[in-house]
Design a protein around this motif. Structure first.
Motif, PDB file in Angstrom:
ATOM      1  N   VAL A  16       0.840  -1.183   0.000  1.00 16.26           N
ATOM      2  CA  VAL A  16       0.000   0.000   0.000  1.00 16.26           C
ATOM      3  C   VAL A  16       0.880   1.239   0.000  1.00 16.26           C
ATOM      4  O   VAL A  16       1.868   1.305   0.730  1.00 16.26           O
ATOM      5  N   ARG A  17       0.526   2.205  -0.802  1.00 13.17           N
ATOM      6  CA  ARG A  17       1.255   3.474  -0.805  1.00 13.17           C
ATOM      7  C   ARG A  17       1.132   4.134   0.566  1.00 13.17           C
ATOM      8  O   ARG A  17       0.045   4.247   1.127  1.00 13.17           O
ATOM      9  N   LYS A  18       2.253   4.603   1.094  1.00 13.36           N
ATOM     10  CA  LYS A  18       2.264   5.193   2.424  1.00 13.36           C
ATOM     11  C   LYS A  18       1.497   6.496   2.458  1.00 13.36           C
ATOM     12  O   LYS A  18       1.655   7.352   1.595  1.00 13.36           O
ATOM     13  N   SER A  19       0.693   6.664   3.483  1.00 16.27           N
ATOM     14  CA  SER A  19      -0.009   7.921   3.693  1.00 16.27           C
ATOM     15  C   SER A  19       0.881   8.886   4.463  1.00 16.27           C
ATOM     16  O   SER A  19       1.634   8.481   5.352  1.00 16.27           O
ATOM     17  N   ASP A  20       0.805  10.167   4.132  1.00 15.38           N
ATOM     18  CA  ASP A  20       1.536  11.197   4.873  1.00 15.38           C
ATOM     19  C   ASP A  20       0.738  11.698   6.069  1.00 15.38           C
ATOM     20  O   ASP A  20       1.201  12.567   6.809  1.00 15.38           O
ATOM     21  N   ALA A  21      -0.463  11.159   6.237  1.00 10.36           N
ATOM     22  CA  ALA A  21      -1.299  11.590   7.361  1.00 10.36           C
ATOM     23  C   ALA A  21      -0.807  10.968   8.657  1.00 10.36           C
ATOM     24  O   ALA A  21      -0.149   9.933   8.650  1.00 10.36           O
ATOM     25  N   PRO A  22      -1.126  11.598   9.791  1.00  7.48           N
ATOM     26  CA  PRO A  22      -0.701  11.032  11.079  1.00  7.48           C
ATOM     27  C   PRO A  22      -1.567   9.845  11.478  1.00  7.48           C
ATOM     28  O   PRO A  22      -2.621   9.593  10.893  1.00  7.48           O
ATOM     29  N   GLY A  23      -1.114   9.125  12.488  1.00  9.26           N
ATOM     30  CA  GLY A  23      -1.908   8.038  13.030  1.00  9.26           C
ATOM     31  C   GLY A  23      -1.596   6.697  12.396  1.00  9.26           C
ATOM     32  O   GLY A  23      -0.625   6.529  11.654  1.00  9.26           O
ATOM     33  N   ARG A  24      -2.461   5.732  12.670  1.00 13.73           N
ATOM     34  CA  ARG A  24      -2.211   4.353  12.266  1.00 13.73           C
ATOM     35  C   ARG A  24      -2.206   4.177  10.756  1.00 13.73           C
ATOM     36  O   ARG A  24      -1.538   3.301  10.232  1.00 13.73           O
ATOM     37  N   ILE A  25      -2.952   5.014  10.051  1.00 12.97           N
ATOM     38  CA  ILE A  25      -3.058   4.836   8.605  1.00 12.97           C
ATOM     39  C   ILE A  25      -1.689   4.960   7.937  1.00 12.97           C
ATOM     40  O   ILE A  25      -1.413   4.332   6.923  1.00 12.97           O
TER      41      ILE A  25
END
Length: 572
Positions: free
Chosen positions: A162-171
């Motif tokens: 999965v492409r890494k999210s730049d958002a904070p948290g577990r995602i």
């Protein structure tokens, strides 16, 4: 800044958090505000307080934007077939820890070949299967959707990085979605797709389709109007062709391979991104173009990892007998990010790749943001390259002509000089804006560039290729761009005058980001340089001159063995 409630700047900050595509307007407003370092009363200390207040508002806006970002990315990942499949499905981080799972996983993975434990860890009965999942989660196996099977346990795993999210948290920790495929499913591939994928007969494909759908040989035979004996004979033939030991394993393989064909993004069906696991456990990736047995040439691309698209030159590389090896820098593509990395730290990785590919002293051709890495490696490791080519290269900070930057980069630099926190925070909003509306950003950027650069960004095919490569390059998140930009604001701590190999250095005279004066300053600081400038060309000149540049680079006189104690004459 005395009354935040009536301040237009504060309002624009929060508006940009909601509409990140308008981040250039916020950058313009912030830059105008930061031009005056004192408060309205002429007190420099008051100006510092104002910056702190502004940083507080920006941090709140970034958190708000990040929260929305996380919701969007979470929705996207969950919609990527996560809750729509009948098999157990797991979201894993890079340590193979389960972050989330669907109800089928909670119910169906209590024991067996893959067991989901109460603490979120996984237990495998087959060590080879566990190792395969580890390679996927660390990206050592590439970014492709992969099918892992255990013949011993008759289980198949469909693993999708999965492409890494730049958002904070577990995602942001999610690296892989894993489906544990069972033999029975409500979703079955068509006979036509099964026939094409596995090269089986039409009759065998019809039987396998029904087995995937209802899982019973007798019922399948009845529906096909054939005897059970005929169906069992066909089943044995299919199992032999697919090297399956049981009907459960056969159906799992059939479903898995069909799903791989379905979920694979079109861009990944083209040039594969290859990987090497380094001695310290990091992954280094690269692409290859041209003739597989041709003359190897290393290359590094620009800041952002998007230009040039070497697929445009594929036929020319083959015609000239060139094996172009594009090295993916840490943080881009599948190459593991390296915290606190400096330009001078990349040389050992390049050497490790050369040893892995069994090539000695290849030429290096570096463009734009790849230039600093190539230059530092050449200065520190004289025997690494045979020759070095630079085209529109970034230069050390001491050679920057800061007053000749294009408008957007100049505004970023002004914010950085006022307070690096302002640069990082507006940069985070900008990255989200570019991801949401890339065409809008490149249209704004083009206004500050020369006519030739505007033509490149105005070419629909080149722009589409740039955006496509940007999506692939930022697979681990786009924050790497901020890291590299900050890296360019500091000294390189490498003596470039120690470079002993011949250098070919080309630069556009109308480059609005790295000025021609900056390029000449870099060229004058190194020995044995052949420097050429090109009127009318700018930052994206690589598409105009790449073939001629490589041709001249490979014709430069080389040296059999470098002598690090000898200084070569400067030829600029």
């Amino acid at each position: 800044m005395q009354d935040d409630n009536n301040n237009d700047l504060i309002g624009r900050i929060y508006e940009t958090a909601l509409s990140p595509g308008d981040w250039v307007d916020l950058l313009d407003t912030l830059t105008g505000w930061s031009a005056d370092p004192v408060d309205a009363g002429g007190d420099p200390a008051g100006g510092a307080v104002a910056v702190d207040r502004l940083v507080e508002h920006l941090e709140r806006a970034v958190r708000s934007s990040a929260y929305m970002h996380a919701l969007e990315d979470r929705t996207h990942i969950l919609n990527t077939m996560y809750n729509q499949m009948p098999w157990p499905m797991l979201m894993l981080d890079e340590r193979m820890q389960c972050l989330e799972c669907n109800p089928a996983a909670r119910q169906g993975l209590r024991e067996g070949a893959v067991t989901l434990l109460d603490d979120g860890s996984l237990r495998f009965t087959d060590p080879a299967l566990k190792l395969g999942v580890k390679r996927v989660t660390t990206l050592a196996g590439g970014r492709r959707t992969q099918l892992l099977s255990s013949q011993r346990d008759a289980v198949t795993l469909l693993c999708m990085p999965v492409r890494k999210s730049d958002a904070p948290g577990r995602i942001a920790r999610v690296r892989t979605i894993v489906w544990v495929l069972a033999g029975h499913s409500l979703v079955a591939p068509s006979p036509e797709s099964l026939k094409a994928i596995f090269n089986i007969t039409h009759a065998e494909a019809r039987l396998l389709h029904l087995l995937c759908k209802i899982g019973n040989v007798s019922q399948s035979a009845e529906l096909l109007s054939v005897s059970v004996h005929t169906a069992r004979t066909q089943l044995k033939s299919i199992m032999a062709k697919l090297n399956a030991n049981s009907q459960v394993q056969l159906v799992s393989q059939a479903m898995g391979h069909a799903l791989v064909q379905t979920v694979q993004p079109p861009a990944l069906r083209q040039t594969p991104e290859r990987t090497l696991t380094l001695a310290d456990g990091r992954v280094l990736s690269w692409f290859e173009y041209g003739a597989p047995d041709g003359r190897p040439v290393l290359t590094l691309d620009n800041l952002g990892g998007t230009i040039p698209d070497h697929r445009l030159f594929e036929n020319w590389y083959r015609e000239k007998g060139l094996r172009m090896i594009l090295i993916v820098r840490p943080g881009y593509g599948l190459s593991t990010a390296q915290p606190d990395m400096e330009f001078r730290d990349f040389g050992p990785d390049i050497r490790a790749l050369c040893r892995h590919l069994e090539i000695e002293r290849p030429p290096m051709a570096a463009y734009c943001g790849g230039g600093p890495y190539a230059l530092c490696a050449a200065a520190q490791y004289p025997d690494l390259f045979e020759r070095l080519g630079l085209i529109a290269s970034t230069v050390p900070i001491e050679h920057f002509e800061l007053d000749k930057l294009d408008r957007i980069h100049a505004m970023f630099l002004r914010l950085f000089r006022r307070d690096p926190r302002l640069f990082v925070l507006i940069g985070r909003l900008a990255l989200r804006g570019v991801q949401r509306a890339p065409e809008k950003y490149f249209a704004r950027l083009a206004k500050s560039l020369c006519a030739d650069d505007q033509a490149v960004l105005g070419d629909p095919d080149l722009l589409a290729r740039l955006i496509e490569r940007m999506e692939l390059s930022h697979f681990q998140g786009a924050r790497i761009i901020i890291d590299e930009y900050l890296r360019m604001q500091h000294p390189w701590h490498v003596d470039l005058s120690r470079i002993t190999v011949p250098i070919l250095h080309w630069h556009g005279e109308d480059d609005r980001i790295i000025s021609i004066g900056s390029a000449r300053g870099l060229a004058a600081s190194m020995p044995n340089v052949t420097f050429r400038s090109f009127p009318g060309l700018g930052r994206f000149m690589v598409y105009r001159v790449w073939k001629a540049f490589l041709t001249e680079l490979l014709e430069l006189p080389g040296e059999a063995a470098p002598d690090v104690t000898r200084r070569l004459p400067t030829a600029v």
